[in-house]
Design a protein around this motif. Structure first.
Motif, PDB file in Angstrom:
ATOM      1  N   UNK A  45       0.852  -1.181   0.000  1.00 41.60           N
ATOM      2  CA  UNK A  45       0.000   0.000   0.000  1.00 41.60           C
ATOM      3  C   UNK A  45       0.891   1.235   0.000  1.00 41.60           C
ATOM      4  N   UNK A  46       0.853   2.009  -1.084  1.00 43.79           N
ATOM      5  CA  UNK A  46       1.772   3.137  -1.231  1.00 43.79           C
ATOM      6  C   UNK A  46       1.112   4.499  -1.062  1.00 43.79           C
ATOM      7  N   UNK A  47      -0.212   4.554  -0.963  1.00 47.69           N
ATOM      8  CA  UNK A  47      -0.887   5.838  -0.806  1.00 47.69           C
ATOM      9  C   UNK A  47      -2.149   5.665   0.027  1.00 47.69           C
ATOM     10  N   UNK A  48      -2.403   6.658   0.901  1.00 51.37           N
ATOM     11  CA  UNK A  48      -3.594   6.631   1.756  1.00 51.37           C
ATOM     12  C   UNK A  48      -4.186   8.026   1.865  1.00 51.37           C
ATOM     13  N   UNK A  49      -5.500   8.064   2.056  1.00 55.02           N
ATOM     14  CA  UNK A  49      -6.180   9.330   2.297  1.00 55.02           C
ATOM     15  C   UNK A  49      -5.809   9.857   3.670  1.00 55.02           C
ATOM     16  N   UNK A  50      -5.725  11.187   3.786  1.00 54.82           N
ATOM     17  CA  UNK A  50      -5.499  11.792   5.102  1.00 54.82           C
ATOM     18  C   UNK A  50      -6.788  11.865   5.900  1.00 54.82           C
ATOM     19  N   UNK A  51      -7.923  11.717   5.231  1.00 47.37           N
ATOM     20  CA  UNK A  51      -9.211  11.719   5.902  1.00 47.37           C
ATOM     21  C   UNK A  51      -9.504  10.341   6.475  1.00 47.37           C
ATOM     22  N   UNK A  52      -9.905  10.288   7.757  1.00 50.04           N
ATOM     23  CA  UNK A  52     -10.205   9.023   8.401  1.00 50.04           C
ATOM     24  C   UNK A  52     -11.716   8.874   8.585  1.00 50.04           C
ATOM     25  N   UNK A  53     -12.189   7.628   8.473  1.00 50.23           N
ATOM     26  CA  UNK A  53     -13.605   7.328   8.679  1.00 50.23           C
ATOM     27  C   UNK A  53     -13.727   6.087   9.547  1.00 50.23           C
ATOM     28  N   UNK A  54     -14.823   5.927  10.299  1.00 50.71           N
ATOM     29  CA  UNK A  54     -15.015   4.696  11.086  1.00 50.71           C
ATOM     30  C   UNK A  54     -15.111   3.484  10.169  1.00 50.71           C
ATOM     31  N   UNK A  55     -14.415   2.428  10.534  1.00 55.75           N
ATOM     32  CA  UNK A  55     -14.436   1.212   9.721  1.00 55.75           C
ATOM     33  C   UNK A  55     -14.230   0.005  10.593  1.00 55.75           C
ATOM     34  N   UNK A  56     -15.007  -1.092  10.342  1.00 54.37           N
ATOM     35  CA  UNK A  56     -14.828  -2.340  11.079  1.00 54.37           C
ATOM     36  C   UNK A  56     -13.754  -3.221  10.485  1.00 54.37           C
TER      37      UNK A  56
END
Length: 263
Positions: free
Chosen positions: A251-262
């Motif tokens: 995984x080389x890229x991720x959003x800076x925005x976080x959301x609830x996830x199970x």
């Protein structure tokens, strides 16, 4: 095939994760040429990794789907599935016949949660998908449904998915894979006209884990060909089949925005 598995509500162990993630890796697959074939493909291929945890659209290890309705225990999603191509010159049973193009399936799937806990979920899933060939002039080749029970279980960083259920399809879908026209009759391959209805059952187990910037996943699937609709076709050479696959991605890229996830 891929089916929907979006959470109906965030369980107690849910945590914030990036809205989206992108990655790339490699994988190996062992797949029958088609259901009922006695020969298999071995695929070594790049594996894209894409996760999106939106409210209405999700894409993850369970496939891509759009949420059309979301209730306390029931939800209606739009899901996709696909199959690989087969060149008839590579298959003994289909020598001289037309190649099987890759297919894409799309349609709604209704999920009903039978049991849910902090680290497990048991669903009844009822999908109905239209199938199309993927070629320069795509064709609609019928409808398929595989109602099944699905169990998702988590142990720390590991995720286990188990599902099993029957398969049904209309005559047009079965005809694409199992019909033998008069022009294709050959020694040991008489003319055959497939029917509609029950076509057997499948059971799949998938195991995955994320660790740091890497994701590892593997699956095994057992497939039993059954039912009068297709079993007498001369193209059905094997009634019990197995397939498997493994993939490792970075995984080389991720959003800076976080959301609830199970997840």
């Amino acid at each position: 095939m891929a089916t929907a598995c979006a959470a109906l509500a965030a369980p107690a162990h849910a945590e914030d994760k990036p809205l989206w993630e992108l990655g790339i890796g490699a994988g190996a697959l062992v797949l029958p040429h088609y259901r009922g074939a006695d020969q298999s493909h071995v695929w070594l291929l790049p594996v894209p990794y894409a996760v999106y945890r939106g409210e209405l659209f999700k894409a993850d290890r369970d496939g891509a789907r759009a949420t059309l309705f979301d209730g306390e225990r029931s939800e209606l999603n739009l899901s996709l599935a696909a199959s690989a191509p087969t060149r008839s010159e590579d298959n003994h049973a289909r020598q001289g016949m037309a190649d099987l193009s890759p297919t894409l399936e799309a349609g709604p799937v209704w999920n009903y949660t039978l049991l849910r806990g902090d680290d497990h979920r048991l669903d009844l899933r009822l999908p109905l998908r239209a199938a199309f060939t993927v070629e320069s002039s795509p064709r609609h080749i019928g409808w398929i449904s595989n109602p099944h029970i699905n169990l998702d279980q988590r142990w720390n960083d590991w995720a286990l998915g188990l599902q099993t259920g029957p398969l049904f399809a209309d005559r047009r879908y079965h005809a694409y894979f199992y019909d033998v026209r008069e022009a294709d009759v050959a020694p040991g391959r008489p003319a055959y006209r497939a029917g509609a209805g029950y076509a057997g059952w499948q059971a799949t187990a998938a195991l995955s884990r994320s660790f740091g910037d890497y994701w590892l996943g593997l699956f095994v699937k057992a497939d039993q060909i059954a039912g009068h609709a297709i079993t007498d076709s001369p193209l059905v050479r094997e009634r019990q089949q197995f397939s498997a696959g493994v993939a490792l991605t970075w995984v080389f890229a991720r959003s800076s925005r976080l959301v609830p996830s199970p997840d």
